[in-house]
Design a protein around this motif. Structure first.
Motif, PDB file in Angstrom:
ATOM      1  N   ALA A 416       0.836  -1.206   0.000  1.00 23.04           N
ATOM      2  CA  ALA A 416       0.000   0.000   0.000  1.00 23.04           C
ATOM      3  C   ALA A 416       0.869   1.254   0.000  1.00 23.04           C
ATOM      4  O   ALA A 416       0.557   2.240  -0.684  1.00 23.04           O
ATOM      5  N   ALA A 417       1.960   1.227   0.770  1.00 22.20           N
ATOM      6  CA  ALA A 417       2.850   2.384   0.804  1.00 22.20           C
ATOM      7  C   ALA A 417       3.515   2.609  -0.556  1.00 22.20           C
ATOM      8  O   ALA A 417       3.651   3.749  -1.016  1.00 22.20           O
ATOM      9  N   ARG A 418       3.934   1.532  -1.215  1.00 16.14           N
ATOM     10  CA  ARG A 418       4.535   1.678  -2.545  1.00 16.14           C
ATOM     11  C   ARG A 418       3.534   2.270  -3.538  1.00 16.14           C
ATOM     12  O   ARG A 418       3.908   3.084  -4.397  1.00 16.14           O
ATOM     13  N   CYS A 419       2.281   1.862  -3.424  1.00 20.70           N
ATOM     14  CA  CYS A 419       1.257   2.439  -4.304  1.00 20.70           C
ATOM     15  C   CYS A 419       1.111   3.934  -4.051  1.00 20.70           C
ATOM     16  O   CYS A 419       0.978   4.731  -4.983  1.00 20.70           O
ATOM     17  N   SER A 420       1.126   4.330  -2.764  1.00 12.86           N
ATOM     18  CA  SER A 420       1.010   5.758  -2.433  1.00 12.86           C
ATOM     19  C   SER A 420       2.189   6.544  -2.973  1.00 12.86           C
ATOM     20  O   SER A 420       2.028   7.658  -3.502  1.00 12.86           O
ATOM     21  N   LEU A 421       3.393   5.979  -2.861  1.00  8.71           N
ATOM     22  CA  LEU A 421       4.576   6.669  -3.389  1.00  8.71           C
ATOM     23  C   LEU A 421       4.499   6.801  -4.907  1.00  8.71           C
ATOM     24  O   LEU A 421       4.819   7.857  -5.468  1.00  8.71           O
ATOM     25  N   ALA A 422       4.068   5.730  -5.578  1.00  8.21           N
ATOM     26  CA  ALA A 422       3.969   5.787  -7.041  1.00  8.21           C
ATOM     27  C   ALA A 422       2.914   6.797  -7.473  1.00  8.21           C
ATOM     28  O   ALA A 422       3.113   7.547  -8.447  1.00  8.21           O
ATOM     29  N   ASN A 423       1.783   6.834  -6.776  1.00  4.65           N
ATOM     30  CA  ASN A 423       0.740   7.808  -7.113  1.00  4.65           C
ATOM     31  C   ASN A 423       1.220   9.238  -6.901  1.00  4.65           C
ATOM     32  O   ASN A 423       0.895  10.136  -7.683  1.00  4.65           O
ATOM     33  N   ALA A 424       1.991   9.462  -5.825  1.00  2.00           N
ATOM     34  CA  ALA A 424       2.550  10.795  -5.598  1.00  2.00           C
ATOM     35  C   ALA A 424       3.502  11.174  -6.724  1.00  2.00           C
ATOM     36  O   ALA A 424       3.515  12.318  -7.206  1.00  2.00           O
ATOM     37  N   GLY A 425       4.306  10.203  -7.174  1.00  4.75           N
ATOM     38  CA  GLY A 425       5.203  10.471  -8.293  1.00  4.75           C
ATOM     39  C   GLY A 425       4.461  10.763  -9.581  1.00  4.75           C
ATOM     40  O   GLY A 425       4.848  11.666 -10.346  1.00  4.75           O
ATOM     41  N   LEU A 426       3.369  10.023  -9.847  1.00  9.28           N
ATOM     42  CA  LEU A 426       2.584  10.270 -11.055  1.00  9.28           C
ATOM     43  C   LEU A 426       1.931  11.646 -11.028  1.00  9.28           C
ATOM     44  O   LEU A 426       1.849  12.338 -12.059  1.00  9.28           O
ATOM     45  N   HIS A 500       0.803   7.798  10.837  1.00  9.36           N
ATOM     46  CA  HIS A 500       0.618   6.445  11.385  1.00  9.36           C
ATOM     47  C   HIS A 500       0.027   5.473  10.364  1.00  9.36           C
ATOM     48  O   HIS A 500      -0.685   4.540  10.738  1.00  9.36           O
ATOM     49  N   ARG A 501       0.337   5.672   9.100  1.00  9.18           N
ATOM     50  CA  ARG A 501      -0.145   4.760   8.065  1.00  9.18           C
ATOM     51  C   ARG A 501       0.804   3.576   7.874  1.00  9.18           C
ATOM     52  O   ARG A 501       0.389   2.524   7.393  1.00  9.18           O
ATOM     53  N   ILE A 502       2.070   3.740   8.250  1.00  6.46           N
ATOM     54  CA  ILE A 502       3.055   2.679   8.108  1.00  6.46           C
ATOM     55  C   ILE A 502       3.917   2.625   9.369  1.00  6.46           C
ATOM     56  O   ILE A 502       3.987   3.594  10.137  1.00  6.46           O
ATOM     57  N   SER A 503       4.560   1.499   9.575  1.00  7.98           N
ATOM     58  CA  SER A 503       5.457   1.334  10.714  1.00  7.98           C
ATOM     59  C   SER A 503       6.843   1.875  10.382  1.00  7.98           C
ATOM     60  O   SER A 503       7.162   2.154   9.219  1.00  7.98           O
ATOM     61  N   ASP A 504       7.679   1.999  11.414  1.00  8.34           N
ATOM     62  CA  ASP A 504       9.040   2.475  11.195  1.00  8.34           C
ATOM     63  C   ASP A 504       9.842   1.474  10.373  1.00  8.34           C
ATOM     64  O   ASP A 504      10.700   1.856   9.576  1.00  8.34           O
ATOM     65  N   THR A 505       9.563   0.184  10.555  1.00  9.49           N
ATOM     66  CA  THR A 505      10.263  -0.837   9.775  1.00  9.49           C
ATOM     67  C   THR A 505       9.988  -0.679   8.286  1.00  9.49           C
ATOM     68  O   THR A 505      10.905  -0.734   7.457  1.00  9.49           O
TER      69      THR A 505
END
Length: 530
Positions: A416-426, A500-505
C-alpha cells in the motif's frame, strides 16, 4: 603473538557460527554462546581473560549506538511512561529480590548478594536488540522492550556503585547521596549525549565526503561514551541519547549514497562485535568455574535460583503494569499474552558481565575479596541461561502468543505504501508535463516506470522502451526528473509515517529502496574517472 592468533581465531569462529545461525534462522547470540562453551571445554583451548575496559570502551559504545538508532521517535513517545516505570522500579525490585534470594541460598554474604542483585537487575540492550531483531513484534511492544533495556543503565549503575562501596569499604548506604548520583549519571549522560548529537549534526550537515562521514559515524558513540565517563556521568546513557537523536534525523543529514555506505559499514561492525562478544561469554564460563572454591560447587543450582527470581519478579511487575496500560486504552478484557512475551524477552548479556568483571579484587583494607569469583560465575551463568533458554524459545513464545505481526500484514502495508509513493510520483509528473517542455520519450519512460511500481514491477525502472534508444540528452533529462520524483516520494513516505499509516520498519525499508535507486542514478550521471 599468541594472543593475536587467539583473537583472530575467535573472530573466524564467531563469524562462521553467526553465518550458520542466520542460515538456520536460529538466534545468533544463543548459538554463539553455546559454541563458545563448546570450544572452551575442548582440550588445549587457551584460557580467555576478558577485560572490563575492553568491553566497556571498545565493544559497548557502537553496539548501544546501533540499537538506539533503531528506536523510532513515534513509538518511543508512546511508551515513555511504562519505560520509566520499568527502568527505575523494576530494576530496584529485581536487585532487592536477587539480593535476598542469593543471601539465603548461596554462600554469599548479604553485601556481595546485593552486588550480584545490582549487576543482574537490568536487562541488556545488546542481547535484547540482537534477539528481537528477527521477531515480528508489534512496534510498541518491540520499542518497549528495547527502550527499557537502553534506559535502565543509570539505575543499575547507581545500585552497583552503592553495593560495591558497601562490600569493599563496609560503608553505610547513603540513599540521599545515591539519589544525587543517579541524577548526575542520568541527567549528565542525557545532556552530554544530546550535546554530542548536536555537534555531530552540525558537522554532518556541512560535509558530503563519504569517508569523513563514515569516520564521524564510527567515532560518535566513542566520543559520547568517553566524554560522559570523564564527567562522571553515565556513558551508556550518553551513547543511547546520541543514538536516538541522530537516528531520528539520519535521513535528513546525508544523501542516499552516504546512507547506504554507513548502513553497510555499521552493519559489518555490529555483526563482528556481536559475534565476538557473545562467543566470549561462553568461552569465559569454564575458566571462571575453575577459579571457584570447593564450597561453591553447587553454583548451577544457585544460578537457576537467581534466574528464576529475575523471571518471576519481571512477571510480577509486568502483569499489573500491562493491565493498567490496557485499561487506560479502553480494553475491558485483559490480554495476558503481552506481559508473558515482555517477561521472556528480558534477557541479560554483555552489560552485566562487564559490571561483574569491574568488581575490585581486594577490599579497602587490602584483603582479598574472596566472594568475587562466585559472583562472576553466577553472573555469567545467568547470562548464559537467559541467552540460551530464553533465546532459543523466544520466537516460539511470540508465535504462540498470537501477538506477532503476520507476514501478510507487513507485505500489505509495504504494498500500500509503494502504491502511495507511485501515485505521488505520477501526480508530480503530471504537473511537470503541464509546466515544462519535456521530451515525450522522457515523460513516457517515467510514467511507465511509475505505473510498473503500481503493478509490483519496479525493477523495470530505467529500462528503455521499444520505440528506440533514448539520446544522451533525453537520458540526462530522465535522470534529473527521476531524482526530482524520488524527492516527492520521500516526502510522501514521511507523510505516511507521520500519519501512522506505516510502521518504522516499513519506512526504513522503503527509504533504503529509494536510496538504492538514487545512488544508481548518481553513478550513471557521474563523469568518467581519468
Amino acid at each position: 603473538m599468541r594472543s593475536v592468533g587467539t583473537v583472530l581465531a575467535l573472530v573466524v569462529l564467531a563469524t562462521v557460527v553467526a553465518t550458520f545461525a542466520r542460515r538456520w534462522r536460529i538466534p545468533a547470540p544463543s548459538l554463539l554462546v553455546v559454541a563458545g562453551l563448546a570450544v572452551a571445554l575442548l582440550p588445549g583451548t587457551p584460557e580467555i581473560q576478558i577485560s572490563p575496559e575492553i568491553i566497556g570502551l571498545v565493544v559497548l559504545p557502537p553496539l548501544l549506538y546501533a540499537s538506539a538508532e533503531e528506536l523510532p521517535w513515534r513509538e518511543l513517545r508512546a511508551v515513555w511512561k511504562p519505560v520509566g516505570v520499568l527502568s527505575i522500579g523494576l530494576v530496584l525490585a529485581s536487585a532487592a529480590a536477587v539480593g535476598a534470594v542469593a543471601s539465603l541460598v548461596t554462600p554469599l554474604s548479604w553485601q556481595m548478594a546485593f552486588v550480584l542483585g545490582a549487576v543482574l537487575a537490568s536487562t541488556d540492550p545488546v542481547a535484547v536488540t540482537a534477539l528481537g531483531r528477527r521477531l515480528a513484534l508489534p512496534p510498541k511492544v518491540q520499542v518497549l522492550v528495547q527502550a527499557e533495556s537502553l534506559f535502565n543503565d543509570a539505575t543499575s549503575l547507581v545500585l552497583f556503585r552503592v553495593a560495591v562501596s558497601v562490600a569493599v569499604a563496609s560503608a553505610a548506604v547513603g540513599w540521599g547521596s545515591a539519589a544525587g548520583e543517579f541524577a548526575l549519571l542520568a541527567g549528565g549522560g542525557m545532556v552530554i549525549g544530546a550535546a554530542v548529537a548536536g555537534v555531530v549534526t552540525l558537522i554532518r550537515r556541512r560535509t558530503e565526503d563519504p569517508v569523513l562521514e563514515t569516520v564521524i559515524a564510527l567515532v560518535t558513540p566513542y566520543a559520547a561514551y568517553v566524554l560522559a565517563e570523564a564527567a562522571h556521568a553515565s556513558g551508556v546513557t550518553s551513547v543511547v541519547v546520541a543514538g536516538v537523536v541522530l537516528g531520528g534525523r539520519g535521513d535528513r543529514l546525508t544523501n542516499a549514497r552516504i546512507r547506504l555506505q554507513l548502513h553497510a559499514v555499521y552493519g559489518t561492525v555490529v555483526f563482528l562485535l556481536e559475534s565476538v562478544v557473545f562467543s566470549l561469554i561462553g568461552l569465559a564460563l569454564p575458566a571462571q568455574v575453575r577459579a571457584l572454591s570447593d564450597g561453591s560447587r553447587a553454583w548451577p543450582l544457585y544460578a537457576l535460583a537467581v534466574a528464576a527470581t529475575l523471571i518471576t519478579m519481571r512477571m510480577l511487575w509486568l502483569a499489573p503494569l500491562s493491565a493498567v496500560v490496557q485499561r487506560k486504552g479502553g480494553i475491558q478484557r485483559m490480554n495476558w499474552r503481552v506481559p508473558v512475551v515482555l517477561t521472556w524477552a528480558g534477557t541479560r548479556g554483555v552489560v552485566p558481565l562487564a559490571a561483574a568483571l569491574s568488581i575490585p579484587v581486594t577490599t579497602k583494607t587490602g584483603d582479598a575479596l574472596s566472594e568475587r569469583p562466585l559472583v562472576l560465575v553466577l553472573t555469567t551463568s545467568v547470562v548464559v541461561v537467559t541467552l540460551v533458554v530464553q533465546g532459543f524459545t523466544l520466537a516460539s513464545v511470540v508465535r504462540r502468543s498470537g501477538i506477532a505481526l503476520e507476514p501478510d500484514h507487513t507485505e500489505r502495508e509495504e504494498a500500500a505504501a509503494r502504491c502511495s509513493l507511485a501515485n505521488a510520483g505520477l501526480s508530480r509528473l503530471d504537473e511537470i508535463s503541464e509546466l515544462e517542455a519535456v521530451p515525450d520519450v522522457v515523460l513516457d519512460r517515467l510514467r511507465r516506470g511509475l505505473t510498473a511500481r503500481l503493478d509490483d514491477a519496479s525493477d523495470r525502472l530505467g529500462q528503455a522502451d521499444g520505440d528506440g534508444t533514448p539520446t544522451e540528452s533525453a537520458d540526462l533529462t530522465y535522470r534529473q526528473l527521476r531524482r526530482d520524483l524520488i524527492t516527492v516520494e520521500e516526502a510522501e513516505l514521511q507523510r505516511l509515517y507521520d500519519h501512522h499509516r506505516i510502521s518504522d520498519t516499513t519506512r526504513r525499508r522503503l527509504q533504503r529502496s529509494l536510496d538504492l535507486e538514487e545512488a544508481r542514478l548518481a553513478d550513471a550521471y557521474a563523469p568518467p574517472r581519468d
